[in-house]
Design a protein around this motif. Structure first.
Motif, short mmCIF file in Angstrom:
data_model
loop_
_atom_site.label_atom_id
_atom_site.label_comp_id
_atom_site.label_asym_id
_atom_site.label_seq_id
_atom_site.Cartn_x
_atom_site.Cartn_y
_atom_site.Cartn_z
N LEU A 1 0.82 -1.21 0.00
CA LEU A 1 0.00 0.00 0.00
C LEU A 1 0.85 1.27 0.00
CD1 LEU A 1 -2.97 -0.32 2.54
CD2 LEU A 1 -3.11 0.27 0.12
N PRO A 2 0.39 2.33 -0.65
CA PRO A 2 1.06 3.64 -0.48
C PRO A 2 1.03 4.05 0.99
CG PRO A 2 -0.51 3.71 -2.32
CD PRO A 2 -0.73 2.40 -1.61
N GLU A 3 2.02 4.72 1.45
CA GLU A 3 2.15 5.04 2.87
C GLU A 3 0.95 5.85 3.38
OE1 GLU A 3 5.78 6.69 4.20
OE2 GLU A 3 7.04 5.20 3.22
N ASP A 4 0.37 6.72 2.57
CA ASP A 4 -0.72 7.56 3.04
C ASP A 4 -2.02 6.77 3.22
OD1 ASP A 4 -0.93 7.11 0.34
OD2 ASP A 4 -1.80 9.06 -0.11
N GLU A 5 -2.07 5.51 2.76
CA GLU A 5 -3.28 4.70 2.91
C GLU A 5 -3.13 3.63 3.99
OE1 GLU A 5 -4.84 3.14 -0.73
OE2 GLU A 5 -4.04 4.80 -1.93
N ARG A 6 -1.93 3.46 4.52
CA ARG A 6 -1.68 2.36 5.44
C ARG A 6 -2.38 2.54 6.78
NH1 ARG A 6 4.81 1.12 4.37
NH2 ARG A 6 4.56 0.65 2.12
#
Length: 635
Positions: free
Chosen positions: A499-504
């Protein structure tokens, strides 16, 4: 100087060989029976086993004939059979054979009860895909009667009666197993053969040790012109008959319009429309049907999961193929694949051509299956793996047009660029170790690998762009699915790394919520209806129920899990809450392949018309065979 004595010197059959030489611990001899061909054999000095094997393989008939023509020195001289000794091979193997026969329990053959015999014959027909008409064949009946010393073979009517008893036992055992399962998924499909259609369904679940179990639930006859309402009714009927309606996490099907329509109206989750699908007014269809308007009030389907392997196959066989044919490489692709098809046709229809292929290519040949892009890919890849000289020789022998250098270069680049697509299709075809959580990482990895190929390809950059867009479009439902994302997060192989970090953080919070819910559900199940201890009632002090399984503990467990690096599924045993969430969401299969395998068994076993089985009996035989590994009905 004389050679030392060996086992060969006092062997009773040494006259069939001529001694040649001694080589260390071995001796070499020439076989006299192979003459005029010179055949030199080697054997150990203290053993003649190699020479015995040579006689058994090459000269058993000659040896037996010579023995029959020469009276045995040990036998009395008479004209009867007793005056002739056993053959060389029979005499040498007499003692081992007698020893083996002495170990066999004679009760297996001579003391089998009639009931046991009926069970063995019944299991033979079901397990080994035999038609029940074999029960009336004179040769089979005589064989069984002789082996069982006069016992009778069951009739077809007796088989049908026993079939009902054994099937009821199997279904009872299966229902008991499913009662203990908390979450499962089903797969459904329709099979048509000989102007008949059958609705098939299988179910799948994960044991506590994360081992996947499968069972067949139905293969029932439906009208040849089946409709959406037929599918809805059958799914609900089968789920109800096994009391699993509330346990089904999802039902996996292909992308057929009838399935899409059914789940669009009656599933608990909204489903996206399929491209190029034509939808009719379902309300008018059902109101005009036999069930009437009350049909809407009676049926409710579980969430729908489309077969990921079929969707990816559709992308490869349609979107990718369209992009190739319409681009600058269209003519080259067409001419190259036509020559491949000519080779396949020749080899498939001519044994001489097939032998030539194996002789030149030094390998077995594979043919592409209809509507299976990966099988065509592997068939092309196998052809292109041949050297230029082998390929030219092959086309010349088969009498098909030779490949031009441009066509060979094109197919070589084609197989290299789209190798990740074939690999991804193989991954999504699995069952035992294939989980819903593998779909998103597989698709993301496939897109990345294709984009990497785009930077180095001469011919396929636009085709790759079209393929990646098709993946995003056709799998949009999966990428947006909360279930699929949680299934991926609970797989130690992936966690949140994909996942992209901003969605984790958002998905981590969802995982904590799910851990809390499964823990509370377990506690309620265990305490409902039972006595409550006084210490469990009051929620004060250390160790009280208010401090157990709370959000803080769930958050800590999830945090520890997400920080880990162990990719083995067994590590989930250290995180019981996460493990329960894994089982809940990864019970769902990404593919409907299992129900297709059920139909394959059905096609191999029998069709009702050809083997004197009613539709009901046909279904029972098929389910018994499929479920024989998880029930004791056939024991």
């Amino acid at each position: 100087m004389e050679r030392s004595r060996s086992a060969f010197d006092h062997w009773m059959h040494k006259h069939h060989f001529t001694f040649r030489d001694t080589r260390g611990r071995n001796i070499t001899v020439q076989c006299n029976l192979c003459l005029p061909k010179i055949n030199i054999l080697s054997t150990a000095r203290d053993s003649t086993s190699n020479l015995k094997k040579h006689l058994e393989r090459k000269h058993s008939v000659v040896c037996r004939r010579k023995i029959r023509d020469t009276p045995s020195s040990d036998a009395p001289s008479s004209d009867g059979p007793s005056s002739y000794g056993p053959s060389i091979l029979e005499k040498e193997t007499a003692e081992p054979s007698e020893a083996k026969e002495a170990k066999i329990d004679p009760t297996i053959y001579y003391q089998t009860s009639q009931s046991r015999l009926n069970t063995l014959v019944f299991n033979f027909i079901v397990e080994d895909v035999q038609p029940i008409s074999i029960l009336e064949q004179a040769g089979f009946r005589r064989l069984i009667e002789i082996l069982s010393r006069g016992k009778k073979v069951m009739s077809q009517n007796a088989f049908i009666t026993k079939l009902e008893v054994v099937f009821n036992k199997m279904k009872g055992e299966l229902k008991v197993k499913l009662d203990r399962v908390k979450t499962l998924c089903t797969t459904a499909d329709v099979w048509s053969v000989q102007d008949r259609s059958y609705f098939g369904m299988t179910c799948h679940w994960l044991e506590d040790n994360l081992e996947r179990k499968s069972a067949a639930l139905a293969c029932t006859r439906i009208p040849i012109s089946y409709t959406c309402e037929t599918i809805i009714a059958k799914i609900q009927e089968i789920h109800s008959s096994y009391n699993i309606e509330s346990k089904v996490q999802a039902t996996v099907t292909d992308n057929g319009n009838n399935f899409i329509k059914a789940f669009k109206e009656f599933s608990s989750e909204d489903d996206q429309d399929v491209e190029q699908s034509h939808f009719e007014d379902l309300g008018s269809i059902l109101c005009d049907g036999e069930m009437g308007g009350d049909f809407f009030l009676s049926y409710f389907l579980p969430p729908h999961q489309r077969c990921a392997s079929q969707t990816l196959n559709l992308i490869a066989s349609k979107d990718l193929a369209d992009a190739v044919s319409k681009g600058q490489t269209g003519k080259l692709h067409s001419s190259a694949t036509e020559k491949c098809a000519a080779i396949w046709h020749k080899v498939q229809t001519s044994t001489v051509a097939a032998d030539a292929m194996e002789s030149i290519a030094k390998m077995k040949f594979t043919f592409p299956c209809l509507n299976q892009w990966s099988s065509e890919y592997y068939a092309i890849n196998k052809l292109i793996s041949l050297t230029d000289s082998q390929l030219n020789e092959l086309t010349e022998v088969l009498g098909v047009p030779c490949f031009t250098p441009d066509e060979t270069a094109y197919l070589t680049e084609y197989t290299d660029v789209f190798k990740p697509v074939a690999f991804a299709l193989d991954l999504l075809h699995g069952e035992e170790k294939c989980f819903l959580g593998i779909v998103i990482p597989t698709l993301l990895t496939l897109k990345r690998k294709l984009e990497e190929k785009a930077a180095n390809t001469r011919l396929f950059s636009k085709v790759i762009d079209s393929t990646v867009k098709a993946i995003d479009s056709r799998f949009k439902q999966v990428f947006d699915s909360s279930d699929a994302r949680l299934a991926t997060a609970t797989m130690p192989q992936f966690r949140l790394w994909w996942l992209p970090e901003d969605e984790r953080e958002s998905l981590r919070a969802q995982l904590v919520t799910e851990v809390l819910q499964v823990d509370q559900g377990t506690e309620e199940t265990e305490t409902n209806g039972g006595s409550v201890h006084e210490d469990e009632f009051f929620s004060y002090g250390p160790g009280s129920s208010s401090n157990k399984g709370g959000k803080r503990e769930a958050s800590e467990e999830v945090w520890l899990y997400l920080q880990g690096t162990n990719k083995d599924l067994k590590c989930l045993n250290e995180f019981p809450g996460v493990k329960k969430v894994f089982i809940k969401f990864n019970t769902t299969l990404p593919s409907s392949v299992p129900v297709q395998q059920l139909f394959n068994n059905g096609g191999n076993i029998m069709t009702p018309k050809g083997h004197h089985l009613s539709d009901e009996h046909f279904e029972r035989v098929l389910l018994l065979r499929y479920n024989s590994k998880i029930t004791t009905a056939l024991e």
